[in-house]
Design an enzyme around this catalytic site. Structure first.
Site, PDB file in Angstrom:
ATOM      1  N   PHE A  18      60.096  37.377  10.748  1.00 15.36           N
ATOM      2  CA  PHE A  18      60.355  36.215   9.909  1.00 15.36           C
ATOM      3  C   PHE A  18      59.262  36.110   8.851  1.00 15.36           C
ATOM      4  O   PHE A  18      58.112  36.437   9.117  1.00 15.36           O
ATOM      5  CB  PHE A  18      60.342  34.932  10.743  1.00 15.36           C
ATOM      6  CG  PHE A  18      61.342  34.933  11.867  1.00 15.36           C
ATOM      7  CD1 PHE A  18      62.679  34.670  11.620  1.00 15.36           C
ATOM      8  CD2 PHE A  18      60.944  35.204  13.163  1.00 15.36           C
ATOM      9  CE1 PHE A  18      63.601  34.666  12.654  1.00 15.36           C
ATOM     10  CE2 PHE A  18      61.855  35.208  14.202  1.00 15.36           C
ATOM     11  CZ  PHE A  18      63.189  34.940  13.956  1.00 15.36           C
ATOM     12  N   SER A  46      50.432  39.666   9.711  1.00 15.86           N
ATOM     13  CA  SER A  46      51.451  39.390  10.724  1.00 15.86           C
ATOM     14  C   SER A  46      50.849  38.926  12.033  1.00 15.86           C
ATOM     15  O   SER A  46      49.761  39.347  12.428  1.00 15.86           O
ATOM     16  CB  SER A  46      52.291  40.641  10.995  1.00 15.86           C
ATOM     17  OG  SER A  46      53.103  40.939   9.890  1.00 15.86           O
ATOM     18  N   LEU A  66      58.857  38.762  18.292  1.00 15.81           N
ATOM     19  CA  LEU A  66      58.987  38.045  17.030  1.00 15.81           C
ATOM     20  C   LEU A  66      57.725  38.241  16.217  1.00 15.81           C
ATOM     21  O   LEU A  66      56.625  38.027  16.718  1.00 15.81           O
ATOM     22  CB  LEU A  66      59.189  36.539  17.278  1.00 15.81           C
ATOM     23  CG  LEU A  66      60.320  36.140  18.228  1.00 15.81           C
ATOM     24  CD1 LEU A  66      60.398  34.629  18.322  1.00 15.81           C
ATOM     25  CD2 LEU A  66      61.643  36.740  17.797  1.00 15.81           C
ATOM     26  N   GLU A  67      57.913  38.650  14.990  1.00 15.88           N
ATOM     27  CA  GLU A  67      56.802  38.818  14.059  1.00 15.88           C
ATOM     28  C   GLU A  67      56.928  37.743  12.991  1.00 15.88           C
ATOM     29  O   GLU A  67      58.021  37.500  12.466  1.00 15.88           O
ATOM     30  CB  GLU A  67      56.886  40.204  13.416  1.00 15.88           C
ATOM     31  CG  GLU A  67      55.828  40.465  12.358  1.00 15.88           C
ATOM     32  CD  GLU A  67      55.964  41.853  11.726  1.00 15.88           C
ATOM     33  OE1 GLU A  67      55.147  42.157  10.842  1.00 15.88           O
ATOM     34  OE2 GLU A  67      56.885  42.620  12.085  1.00 15.88           O
ATOM     35  N   PHE A  68      55.825  37.099  12.681  1.00 18.13           N
ATOM     36  CA  PHE A  68      55.780  36.121  11.605  1.00 18.13           C
ATOM     37  C   PHE A  68      54.838  36.682  10.554  1.00 18.13           C
ATOM     38  O   PHE A  68      53.665  36.910  10.822  1.00 18.13           O
ATOM     39  CB  PHE A  68      55.282  34.761  12.108  1.00 18.13           C
ATOM     40  CG  PHE A  68      56.288  34.085  12.999  1.00 18.13           C
ATOM     41  CD1 PHE A  68      57.203  33.194  12.474  1.00 18.13           C
ATOM     42  CD2 PHE A  68      56.341  34.372  14.349  1.00 18.13           C
ATOM     43  CE1 PHE A  68      58.137  32.576  13.286  1.00 18.13           C
ATOM     44  CE2 PHE A  68      57.275  33.768  15.173  1.00 18.13           C
ATOM     45  CZ  PHE A  68      58.169  32.863  14.642  1.00 18.13           C
TER      46      PHE A  68
END
Length: 150
Positions: free
Chosen positions: A96, A133, A144-146
């Site tokens: 994301f 990240s 989940l990667e932000f």
């Protein structure tokens, strides 16, 4: 003379592409099997995403994009073939784009009760620009990667 030939070739390629009837311009949604329905929906709501529950799948909206989480009764049914045959939770690796500060991201992830897997780490994302990240997991174990672009 070689420069003119190269320019003419590039112009021909550009013209040919312009005449194509259409092209893929992005993703609409991804679909993943889900195991822990209640925990997953609470988690994604806690991240601030809009969640719409349906009988076969639950849709999580991120801007104009969507993740369809297939309910266990859906993906475990032998007649349900519109999925990757070997896909079982956890099988997602989603990234994301975070539109805010690293401190705001950390606060949001803390409120959602996530455990940091890794980060912040330097990355180059799909926008082909430098980013930072942070990685966490959802209740089913999907990664989940932000990503925060600089």
């Amino acid at each position: 003379m070689g420069g003119l030939t190269a320019a003419a070739g590039l112009a021909a390629q550009t013209a040919a592409r312009a005449q194509q009837p259409g092209k893929v311009r992005g993703f609409d949604h991804v679909a993943l099997p889900m195991q822990n329905t209640d925990a997953m929906l609470a988690f994604y709501r806690g991240l601030g995403f809009d969640v719409v529950e349906g009988p076969l799948a639950c849709s999580v909206y991120i801007g104009e994009n969507m993740i369809n989480f297939h309910r266990p009764a859906t993906w475990q049914r032998a007649s349900f073939t519109l999925r990757a045959p070997a896909a079982k939770p956890p099988c997602g690796d989603l990234c994301f784009v975070w539109d805010g500060t690293a401190a705001d991201l950390k606060a949001m992830l803390d409120r959602a009760g996530t455990k940091l897997e890794e980060g912040p780490v330097a990355r180059q994302g799909g926008r082909r620009k430098a980013a930072s990240s942070v990685y966490v997991r959802d209740p089913d174990g999907n990664l989940l990667e932000f990503m925060i672009y600089s």
